[in-house]
Enzyme design. Structure first.
Site, mmCIF file in Angstrom:
data_model
loop_
_atom_site.group_PDB
_atom_site.id
_atom_site.type_symbol
_atom_site.label_atom_id
_atom_site.label_comp_id
_atom_site.label_asym_id
_atom_site.label_seq_id
_atom_site.Cartn_x
_atom_site.Cartn_y
_atom_site.Cartn_z
ATOM 1 N N GLU A 249 11.008 -40.118 103.510
ATOM 2 C CA GLU A 249 11.791 -39.055 104.159
ATOM 3 C C GLU A 249 12.915 -39.650 105.018
ATOM 4 O OE1 GLU A 249 11.793 -35.907 103.737
ATOM 5 O OE2 GLU A 249 9.865 -35.356 102.858
ATOM 6 N N ARG B 69 3.464 -20.763 117.056
ATOM 7 C CA ARG B 69 3.476 -19.604 116.157
ATOM 8 C C ARG B 69 3.030 -18.346 116.896
ATOM 9 N NH1 ARG B 69 0.973 -22.781 110.859
ATOM 10 N NH2 ARG B 69 2.677 -24.326 110.740
ATOM 11 N N LYS C 12 7.086 -35.489 114.157
ATOM 12 C CA LYS C 12 6.474 -34.299 114.750
ATOM 13 C C LYS C 12 5.152 -34.001 114.090
ATOM 14 C CE LYS C 12 7.274 -29.373 115.118
ATOM 15 N NZ LYS C 12 8.122 -28.278 114.795
ATOM 16 N N TYR D 204 7.618 -29.372 126.145
ATOM 17 C CA TYR D 204 7.477 -28.188 127.007
ATOM 18 C C TYR D 204 7.185 -28.597 128.447
ATOM 19 C CZ TYR D 204 7.280 -26.154 122.401
ATOM 20 O OH TYR D 204 7.600 -25.807 121.103
ATOM 21 N N LYS E 139 7.765 -34.359 109.429
ATOM 22 C CA LYS E 139 7.111 -33.209 110.051
ATOM 23 C C LYS E 139 5.829 -32.934 109.293
ATOM 24 C CE LYS E 139 7.569 -28.375 111.294
ATOM 25 N NZ LYS E 139 8.476 -27.247 111.511
ATOM 26 N N SER F 240 3.606 -27.741 120.725
ATOM 27 C CA SER F 240 2.948 -26.708 121.531
ATOM 28 C C SER F 240 1.454 -26.960 121.733
ATOM 29 C CB SER F 240 3.176 -25.347 120.865
ATOM 30 O OG SER F 240 2.697 -25.354 119.528
HETATM 31 C C1 PBG Z 1 9.505 -23.839 112.537
HETATM 32 C C2 PBG Z 1 9.052 -24.742 113.619
HETATM 33 C C3 PBG Z 1 7.726 -24.945 114.030
HETATM 34 C C4 PBG Z 1 7.794 -25.757 115.163
HETATM 35 C C5 PBG Z 1 9.147 -26.033 115.397
HETATM 36 N N1 PBG Z 1 9.913 -25.405 114.416
HETATM 37 C C6 PBG Z 1 6.449 -24.391 113.536
HETATM 38 C C7 PBG Z 1 6.053 -24.560 112.139
HETATM 39 O O1 PBG Z 1 6.593 -25.382 111.393
HETATM 40 O O2 PBG Z 1 5.171 -23.820 111.736
HETATM 41 C C8 PBG Z 1 6.598 -26.185 115.962
HETATM 42 C C9 PBG Z 1 6.854 -26.549 117.379
HETATM 43 C C10 PBG Z 1 5.646 -26.600 118.236
HETATM 44 O O3 PBG Z 1 4.484 -26.434 117.815
HETATM 45 O O4 PBG Z 1 5.855 -26.821 119.438
HETATM 46 N N2 PBG Z 1 9.936 -24.381 111.366
#
Ligand code: PBG
Length: 324
Positions: free
Chosen positions: A233, A205, A248, A313, A195, A274
């Site tokens: 990881e 957010r 991600k 989404y 991630k 997102s």
């Molecule tokens: C929280 C989390 C996030 C996302 C999924 N779980 C945001 C972050 O790490 O700040 C992001 C998902 C997205 O942007 O669609 N830990």
């Protein structure tokens, strides 16, 4: 000229025969944002077409999506600021609306695959995934205890997959052990393996109002410049008992998806985040892009790179179009 590759492109029927990669609704997990008010519905302004939903409307949404062939849902809570604190206390309160809703969703749709998120940020007054000390540092080992408690509280609701998205060291093993010690051997873990500290999470957010109040997430999420680190990881996740790996975001990290797919045998998920949704939705609103075509092309690119599963989404829209 002996070889003419165009012969294999000359009709739709032949193109269908030679098509190498397919995306189907079987591959998709639909992330959903849960509101506390059961009848609530608030659009995410930076994600046109995506709404935060209260439980009543979410149950209807899940039912409709299941009728379209989507079976996987990843549910995130939208927590009011007054319910947030430094230790993310409400993440483990059995009566808190998120856990209550999960119980209800599993009761109504036992055959659906329900995934939940383990990280402190939606409940944290600091907006970080872990505990923040007085110097602004994120405390790794202390956070593990909170994450394990969150995972247990979620497992107790009957959900299928826990998704640790926090990037603390050792969390997959710690959560796995806590689950096993409490009789939840059958609850799966989809680890957010690689991630990245990405600017593409902005609209998420907004949706959860969960941006960090200070600093950034670079001491736990990975540097976008790094590829080999994803291997470190992934090795750890596999040793710690993960059932699925994840990369991600997806679109700017197709090389990482390919690398992990080529190096490991566990099922691999890509999170089409997102900001990736927002870019396409915004350009489509301006009439600059064909939303459906670009959606299909980008999802295909993630599968072609090696993803077995895509969190997106676009899931509902993809399913609607797949139906024709
Ligand atoms: C929280 C989390 C996030 C996302 C999924 N779980 C945001 C972050 O790490 O700040 C992001 C998902 C997205 O942007 O669609 N830990």
């Amino acid at each position: 000229m002996l070889a003419r590759p165009r012969r294999n492109r000359k009709s739709q029927a032949i193109r269908d025969l030679v098509q190498e990669t397919h995306v189907t609704t079987n591959d998709l997990i639909f992330p959903l944002f849960l509101l506390e008010t059961p009848k609530g519905k608030i659009e995410v302004s930076s994600m046109p077409g995506i709404n935060r939903l209260g439980l009543e409307l979410m149950l209807m949404e899940i039912e409709e999506c299941m009728n379209l062939g989507i079976k996987g849902f990843d549910i995130f809570p939208v927590v009011d600021e007054k319910h947030k604190d430094r230790m993310a206390t409400n993440a483990t309160v059995p009566d808190f609306f998120y856990l209550k809703a999960l119980r209800e969703i599993k009761k109504r749709f036992p055959e659906a695959c329900i995934m939940t998120d383990v990280a402190m940020d939606p409940y944290s007054s600091d907006g970080h995934d872990g505990i923040v000390d007085e110097n602004g540092r994120i405390l790794n080992d202390e956070t593990l205890e909170v994450l394990a408690d969150m995972a247990l509280a979620q497992a107790e609701t009957g959900i299928d997959i826990i998704g640790p998205s926090d990037m603390m060291d050792g969390r997959v093993g710690f959560i796995r052990e806590a689950l096993d010690n409490n009789g939840f051997e059958e609850v799966s873990i989809m680890s957010y393996t690689a991630k990245y500290a990405s600017a593409f999470y902005g609209p998420f957010r907004d949706a959860l109002d969960s941006a960090p109040k200070s600093g950034n997430k670079k001491t736990y999420q990975m540097d976008p410049a790094n590829q080999s680190e994803a291997i470190i990881e992934a090795d750890l996740d596999i040793h710690e008992g993960a059932d699925f790996l994840m990369v991600k975001p997806a679109l700017s990290y197709l090389d990482v998806i390919k690398l992990i797919k080529d190096s490991y045998s566990l099922p691999l998920a890509a999170y089409n985040v997102s900001g990736e949704y927002a870019m396409i939705a915004a350009a489509a609103e301006k009439g600059w892009l064909d939303k459906t075509a670009v959606m299909q092309e980008t999802l295909l690119s993630m599968k072609r790179a090696g993803a077995d599963i895509i969190l997106t989404y676009f899931a509902r829209e993809f399913a609607l179009n797949a139906r024709g």
